[in-house]
Design an enzyme around this catalytic site. Structure first.
Site, PDB file in Angstrom:
ATOM      1  N   LYS A 203      -0.682   1.793 -15.291  1.00  0.00           N
ATOM      2  CA  LYS A 203       0.257   1.220 -14.322  1.00  0.00           C
ATOM      3  C   LYS A 203       0.527  -0.264 -14.584  1.00  0.00           C
ATOM      4  CE  LYS A 203      -0.069   4.516 -10.561  1.00  0.00           C
ATOM      5  NZ  LYS A 203      -0.378   4.766  -9.138  1.00  0.00           N
ATOM      6  N   ARG A 238      -7.455  10.028 -11.707  1.00  0.00           N
ATOM      7  CA  ARG A 238      -6.210  10.616 -12.230  1.00  0.00           C
ATOM      8  C   ARG A 238      -5.740   9.785 -13.421  1.00  0.00           C
ATOM      9  NH1 ARG A 238      -0.633  10.006 -11.429  1.00  0.00           N
ATOM     10  NH2 ARG A 238       0.562  11.980 -11.348  1.00  0.00           N
TER      11      ARG A 238
END
Length: 265
Positions: A203, A238
């Protein structure tokens, strides 16, 4: 949890696995690398993304679920649409991972009668506007309060606590400072009541910290973030890069198991 994006526009791997055969090959790779869960997403939720029409999401997701339902690990579906939830569960999915935290009309009804797992995620506003100057007085307290409220609501609807996990939603309406605060105070967010799922893989927060502009250049940062999350109690991690994360967690767990805990006086 290994990420399988069957989308043309996801921030990290958009378009790579949009074709059914390439998606199934990627699923096989995730399994070979040690994924315990596969999270299938048919709609990008990157900042600034528009909503996808229902039929397109169904066309992307359902054939993959049908093909993988005997793969040997639970299948999670990353969706907020009740119709996709129902169709995915009917096709053999085991878990619904909802970025809206089951706030959409009909979402709770879509999952209540099944035995699937549920992930309640926090998001400020919506994907189109969530990164437009997000603001909190106390991000950890507010996110934790939302997660507890939504998880408790699901329990009040008759959904067993054992079916629920929560996700603080890193990058979903948070600045870098907000994300770091949430990671540092991760053990506070679920009040010890629900397992915590964490998704920071590749991210932009990691790009901001390291200067790595391309998501695929953020492997080391993603693994480091996964270890930080595990140290603070995350139960599900995740990730896009399963094998390196599994290796790092094996080392962390071995050291943790071999190190005697010192009781505080």
């Amino acid at each position: 949890m290994g990420i399988l994006n069957v989308t043309p526009d996801s921030f990290s791997d958009g378009g790579r696995f949009i074709a059914r055969d390439s998606a199934l090959r990627q699923a096989e790779q995730l399994l070979a690398e040690g994924a315990d869960i596969i999270d299938i997403g048919g709609e990008s939720s990157r900042p600034g993304s528009d909503a996808l029409p229902l039929e397109q999401e169904l066309e992307r997701v359902i054939p993959i679920v049908e093909s993988l339902r005997e793969c040997g690990v639970p299948l999670s579906i990353d969706t907020y649409k009740p119709a996709v939830m129902r169709a995915s569960l009917a096709a053999g999915a085991d878990m619904i991972n909802d970025i809206w935290g089951f706030r959409q009309p009909g979402a709770v009804d879509a999952v209540a009668g099944s035995q699937c797992g549920l992930c309640v995620m926090h998001m400020l506003n919506d994907p189109l506007t969530m990164q437009s100057a997000p603001s909190y007085r106390d991000v950890a307290a507010e996110v934790g309060q939302f997660l507890a409220m939504q998880a408790s609501m699901l329990e009040a609807k008759g959904i067993a606590r054992s079916r629920i996990c929560v996700d603080p939603g890193f990058g979903f309406g948070k600045t870098l400072e907000h994300n770091l605060t949430l990671l540092g105070r991760l053990d506070e967010l679920a009040h010890g009541s629900w397992p915590v799922l964490v998704g920071m893989s590749r991210k932009s927060m990691l790009g901001q910290l390291t200067g790595r502009k391309m998501p695929t250049e953020r492997l080391a940062a993603s693994v480091a973030a996964a270890l930080c999350a595990a140290e603070r109690g995350a139960f599900i991690i995740r990730v896009h890069d399963v094998a390196p994360t599994v290796d790092a967690l094996k080392v962390w767990q071995a050291v943790r198991s071999a190190t005697p805990r010192v009781e505080q006086a």
